[in-house]
Design a protein around this motif. Sequence first.
Motif, PDB file in Angstrom:
ATOM      1  N   UNK A 225      51.804  54.656  51.875  1.00 50.02           N
ATOM      2  CA  UNK A 225      52.569  55.794  52.398  1.00 50.02           C
ATOM      3  C   UNK A 225      54.037  55.459  52.615  1.00 50.02           C
ATOM      4  N   UNK A 226      54.302  54.258  53.108  1.00 51.53           N
ATOM      5  CA  UNK A 226      55.687  53.866  53.400  1.00 51.53           C
ATOM      6  C   UNK A 226      56.500  53.563  52.137  1.00 51.53           C
ATOM      7  N   UNK A 227      55.821  53.284  51.030  1.00 53.24           N
ATOM      8  CA  UNK A 227      56.511  52.949  49.784  1.00 53.24           C
ATOM      9  C   UNK A 227      55.670  53.450  48.618  1.00 53.24           C
ATOM     10  N   UNK A 228      55.985  54.628  48.137  1.00 54.72           N
ATOM     11  CA  UNK A 228      55.202  55.298  47.099  1.00 54.72           C
ATOM     12  C   UNK A 228      55.115  54.509  45.788  1.00 54.72           C
ATOM     13  N   UNK A 229      55.968  53.486  45.626  1.00 56.65           N
ATOM     14  CA  UNK A 229      55.928  52.672  44.398  1.00 56.65           C
ATOM     15  C   UNK A 229      54.801  51.656  44.434  1.00 56.65           C
ATOM     16  N   UNK A 230      54.297  51.340  45.620  1.00 54.42           N
ATOM     17  CA  UNK A 230      53.247  50.326  45.747  1.00 54.42           C
ATOM     18  C   UNK A 230      51.874  50.983  45.760  1.00 54.42           C
ATOM     19  N   UNK A 231      50.980  50.414  44.944  1.00 54.55           N
ATOM     20  CA  UNK A 231      49.633  50.955  44.856  1.00 54.55           C
ATOM     21  C   UNK A 231      48.608  50.049  45.502  1.00 54.55           C
ATOM     22  N   UNK A 232      47.588  50.651  46.055  1.00 51.60           N
ATOM     23  CA  UNK A 232      46.470  49.927  46.656  1.00 51.60           C
ATOM     24  C   UNK A 232      45.204  50.263  45.875  1.00 51.60           C
ATOM     25  N   UNK A 233      44.339  49.294  45.760  1.00 51.44           N
ATOM     26  CA  UNK A 233      43.095  49.470  45.019  1.00 51.44           C
ATOM     27  C   UNK A 233      41.945  48.940  45.865  1.00 51.44           C
ATOM     28  N   UNK A 234      40.817  49.623  45.780  1.00 50.36           N
ATOM     29  CA  UNK A 234      39.593  49.132  46.422  1.00 50.36           C
ATOM     30  C   UNK A 234      38.413  49.499  45.523  1.00 50.36           C
ATOM     31  N   UNK A 235      37.345  48.789  45.706  1.00 46.13           N
ATOM     32  CA  UNK A 235      36.145  49.067  44.919  1.00 46.13           C
ATOM     33  C   UNK A 235      35.408  50.233  45.576  1.00 46.13           C
ATOM     34  N   UNK A 236      34.825  51.087  44.776  1.00 49.13           N
ATOM     35  CA  UNK A 236      34.077  52.231  45.301  1.00 49.13           C
ATOM     36  C   UNK A 236      32.622  51.828  45.544  1.00 49.13           C
ATOM     37  N   UNK A 237      31.886  52.708  46.175  1.00 52.09           N
ATOM     38  CA  UNK A 237      30.460  52.417  46.380  1.00 52.09           C
ATOM     39  C   UNK A 237      29.742  52.332  45.037  1.00 52.09           C
ATOM     40  N   UNK A 238      30.151  53.141  44.070  1.00 55.87           N
ATOM     41  CA  UNK A 238      29.563  53.070  42.732  1.00 55.87           C
ATOM     42  C   UNK A 238      29.883  51.715  42.082  1.00 55.87           C
ATOM     43  N   UNK A 239      31.094  51.205  42.303  1.00 57.08           N
ATOM     44  CA  UNK A 239      31.471  49.895  41.789  1.00 57.08           C
ATOM     45  C   UNK A 239      30.639  48.789  42.421  1.00 57.08           C
ATOM     46  N   UNK A 240      30.421  48.895  43.725  1.00 58.63           N
ATOM     47  CA  UNK A 240      29.590  47.907  44.423  1.00 58.63           C
ATOM     48  C   UNK A 240      28.150  47.939  43.905  1.00 58.63           C
ATOM     49  N   UNK A 241      27.646  49.134  43.632  1.00 62.60           N
ATOM     50  CA  UNK A 241      26.287  49.245  43.087  1.00 62.60           C
ATOM     51  C   UNK A 241      26.205  48.606  41.709  1.00 62.60           C
ATOM     52  N   UNK A 242      27.251  48.774  40.912  1.00 66.33           N
ATOM     53  CA  UNK A 242      27.271  48.152  39.589  1.00 66.33           C
ATOM     54  C   UNK A 242      27.267  46.631  39.714  1.00 66.33           C
ATOM     55  N   UNK A 243      28.032  46.105  40.659  1.00 66.43           N
ATOM     56  CA  UNK A 243      28.037  44.654  40.879  1.00 66.43           C
ATOM     57  C   UNK A 243      26.643  44.183  41.272  1.00 66.43           C
ATOM     58  N   UNK A 244      25.987  44.924  42.158  1.00 73.61           N
ATOM     59  CA  UNK A 244      24.623  44.565  42.558  1.00 73.61           C
ATOM     60  C   UNK A 244      23.663  44.598  41.369  1.00 73.61           C
ATOM     61  N   UNK A 245      23.914  45.491  40.423  1.00 69.51           N
ATOM     62  CA  UNK A 245      23.067  45.595  39.232  1.00 69.51           C
ATOM     63  C   UNK A 245      23.297  44.422  38.283  1.00 69.51           C
ATOM     64  N   UNK A 246      24.553  44.023  38.122  1.00 71.43           N
ATOM     65  CA  UNK A 246      24.907  42.950  37.192  1.00 71.43           C
ATOM     66  C   UNK A 246      24.632  41.567  37.792  1.00 71.43           C
ATOM     67  N   UNK A 247      24.716  41.451  39.103  1.00 71.23           N
ATOM     68  CA  UNK A 247      24.615  40.157  39.775  1.00 71.23           C
ATOM     69  C   UNK A 247      23.379  39.338  39.399  1.00 71.23           C
ATOM     70  N   UNK A 248      22.174  39.909  39.351  1.00 70.02           N
ATOM     71  CA  UNK A 248      21.011  39.082  38.996  1.00 70.02           C
ATOM     72  C   UNK A 248      21.138  38.439  37.612  1.00 70.02           C
ATOM     73  N   UNK A 249      21.639  39.185  36.656  1.00 72.11           N
ATOM     74  CA  UNK A 249      21.837  38.638  35.311  1.00 72.11           C
ATOM     75  C   UNK A 249      22.888  37.533  35.340  1.00 72.11           C
ATOM     76  N   UNK A 250      23.967  37.779  36.046  1.00 78.02           N
ATOM     77  CA  UNK A 250      25.038  36.789  36.165  1.00 78.02           C
ATOM     78  C   UNK A 250      24.528  35.509  36.828  1.00 78.02           C
ATOM     79  N   UNK A 251      23.753  35.666  37.882  1.00 82.84           N
ATOM     80  CA  UNK A 251      23.209  34.497  38.580  1.00 82.84           C
ATOM     81  C   UNK A 251      22.212  33.744  37.709  1.00 82.84           C
TER      82      UNK A 251
END
Length: 156
Positions: free
Chosen positions: A84-110
């Motif tokens: 908000x203080x600087x419109x040129x700077x962007x913030x990113x976070x993982x969504x719940x759907x992204x977290x679910x995808x990580x949980x899906x891929x994690x067993x194969x990765x491990x």
Amino acid sequence: MREFSRSLPMSLLRTREAVMRHFRPSLRDHGLTEQQWRILRALASVETIEVTELARVAFLLGPSLSRILRDLETRRLIERRVVKADQRRGLVSISSKGLKLIETVAPSSEAIYAAITRRYGARKLAELQNMLEALERSLSSLPGAGNAGAIDEPSE
């Protein structure tokens, strides 16, 4: 000059390729590229991160990161907003759907990690990671590539 195939950058690239060859099929099965996976993994370890910092930790150039973030956002795997203080700077976070995808891929990765560990050895793998971290720390204090001088002997 040292033999090309024995240069450190080439040895590291060949090793990276040998490792990634095992992970790529799983990532492809889940509709992910290596770079997308790196971003999701980085985002899973933080609540929110600035885009410039994400580029640094994921080892991606800004233009590539922008394109990948657009795709991940379209797929609703991440969420983006501006500071908000600087419109040129962007913030990113993982969504719940992204977290679910990580949980899906994690067993194969491990499972892949487990196979690599069985093949190479847990002790040797831990030693290798420690050595690579030590090399990275040692080289981080050297001047940038444009100013590179002679490498000092290690203090250890």
